[in-house]
Design a protein around this motif. Structure first.
Motif, PDB file in Angstrom:
ATOM      1  N   ARG A  98     110.269  62.817 -43.214  1.00  0.00           N
ATOM      2  CA  ARG A  98     111.316  62.311 -43.797  1.00  0.00           C
ATOM      3  C   ARG A  98     111.819  63.883 -45.332  1.00  0.00           C
ATOM      4  NH1 ARG A  98     111.177  56.666 -45.118  1.00  0.00           N
ATOM      5  NH2 ARG A  98     111.695  55.162 -43.257  1.00  0.00           N
ATOM      6  N   GLN A  99     110.804  64.624 -45.851  1.00  0.00           N
ATOM      7  CA  GLN A  99     110.940  66.022 -46.738  1.00  0.00           C
ATOM      8  C   GLN A  99     111.779  67.257 -45.364  1.00  0.00           C
ATOM      9  OE1 GLN A  99     107.590  67.063 -48.305  1.00  0.00           O
ATOM     10  NE2 GLN A  99     108.876  68.992 -48.750  1.00  0.00           N
ATOM     11  N   ILE A 100     110.786  66.710 -44.198  1.00  0.00           N
ATOM     12  CA  ILE A 100     111.269  67.797 -43.219  1.00  0.00           C
ATOM     13  C   ILE A 100     112.428  67.750 -42.872  1.00  0.00           C
ATOM     14  CG2 ILE A 100     110.822  68.998 -41.069  1.00  0.00           C
ATOM     15  CD1 ILE A 100     107.826  68.632 -42.063  1.00  0.00           C
ATOM     16  N   LEU A 101     112.763  66.332 -42.112  1.00  0.00           N
ATOM     17  CA  LEU A 101     114.277  66.165 -41.912  1.00  0.00           C
ATOM     18  C   LEU A 101     115.498  66.111 -42.841  1.00  0.00           C
ATOM     19  CD1 LEU A 101     115.025  64.055 -38.933  1.00  0.00           C
ATOM     20  CD2 LEU A 101     115.498  62.522 -41.638  1.00  0.00           C
ATOM     21  N   MET A 102     115.316  66.074 -44.250  1.00  0.00           N
ATOM     22  CA  MET A 102     116.469  66.782 -44.889  1.00  0.00           C
ATOM     23  C   MET A 102     116.077  67.741 -45.327  1.00  0.00           C
ATOM     24  SD  MET A 102     117.772  62.953 -45.724  1.00  0.00           S
ATOM     25  CE  MET A 102     118.485  63.532 -46.745  1.00  0.00           C
ATOM     26  N   GLU A 103     115.408  68.485 -45.094  1.00  0.00           N
ATOM     27  CA  GLU A 103     115.651  69.113 -46.127  1.00  0.00           C
ATOM     28  C   GLU A 103     116.582  70.570 -44.859  1.00  0.00           C
ATOM     29  OE1 GLU A 103     111.762  71.492 -45.533  1.00  0.00           O
ATOM     30  OE2 GLU A 103     111.742  70.690 -48.119  1.00  0.00           O
ATOM     31  N   LYS A 104     116.699  70.428 -43.883  1.00  0.00           N
ATOM     32  CA  LYS A 104     117.593  70.857 -42.543  1.00  0.00           C
ATOM     33  C   LYS A 104     119.065  69.687 -42.526  1.00  0.00           C
ATOM     34  CE  LYS A 104     113.671  70.779 -38.840  1.00  0.00           C
ATOM     35  NZ  LYS A 104     113.372  72.415 -39.010  1.00  0.00           N
TER      36      LYS A 104
END
Length: 246
Positions: A98-104
């Motif tokens: 989710r961290q990776i996702l939100m950074e996008k």
């Protein structure tokens, strides 16, 4: 469609995933990066195997009140079980994903400016999504879009999903309007299109449409209008075409 059908429109309703944001690409890119991270940290032997397994489990899970984009604990639990991953927990992996996702995710200027055009005409905007509350909250926080919405109807919160008419009835109730006073923008002719049963106009948004991302049961509905992407130009054209205030 006769112009008289929407002269009384007061509310523009918008689906979230694959309507306001390209969930297909977003989730795919995040899963790829997650596989890279797991491989680089020696949690999986093959990032390709992780991606294939996670994607299969995600897309093969059909149940209410989950997020195929934001991810679910069970997606990682089942993936790790199949791949015999024991060096990291599913909960820690979901948090990283989710961290990776939100950074996008970044604010979409086209969406912002299209919404401004709607607000300039003194109309209300509602978010109407089959989603997790946590995903919607994260989207609002990252994009700063919350001030635009006069109502936020999320399936997990109200306990019913589109295409169930109860979902749309809840939106009409919260906004204190009738069906012919709303237009619904969405990518899914089954889930979003069901609004037509209550007299709500349906605009099919095609830019991010993915036929493989229809998990809902039901019949597809013919849209009243088709728009490739929500942006200022297309919204102005829509307002002009259907005689809404300019």
């Amino acid at each position: 469609m006769p112009h008289t059908k929407i002269k009384s429109v007061k509310v523009f309703g918008f689906d979230l995933g694959n309507t306001l944001i390209n969930d297909t690409k977003l989730s795919q890119d995040a899963a790829i990066d997650m596989g890279d991270w797991l491989f680089e940290n020696a949690h999986v032997l093959s990032k390709e195997a992780f991606l294939a397994t996670y994607t299969s489990i995600n897309h093969g899970t059909k149940k209410p009140f989950i997020s195929h984009t934001f991810g679910e604990l069970e997606f990682f639990e089942k993936t790790f079980d199949k791949l015999t991953v024991t060096t990291i927990s599913a909960s820690a992996s979901l948090k990283k994903y989710r961290q990776i996702l939100m950074e996008k995710i970044q604010p979409d200027k086209d969406i912002v400016n299209a919404f401004r055009k709607i607000k300039e005409r003194h109309m209300k905007i509602a978010l109407m999504s089959n989603e997790r509350s946590s995903r919607v909250n994260a989207y609002m926080e990252k994009t700063s879009m919350a001030p635009f919405f006069d109502a936020v109807i999320v399936s997990e919160r109200i306990g019913v999903e589109k295409p169930d008419l109860g979902f749309f009835q809840e939106a009409l109730h919260q906004l204190n309007i009738k069906g012919d006073q709303m237009v619904m923008f969405g990518d899914n002719e089954v889930a979003d299109g069901a609004c037509k049963q209550l007299g709500i106009l349906f605009v099919l948004v095609t830019a991010y449409k993915n036929k493989g991302w229809i998990w809902e049961d039901g019949n597809p509905y013919q849209p009243d209008h088709v728009m490739d992407k929500i942006n200022p130009k297309n919204m102005t054209k829509f307002l002009q075409m259907f005689s809404l205030p300019q």
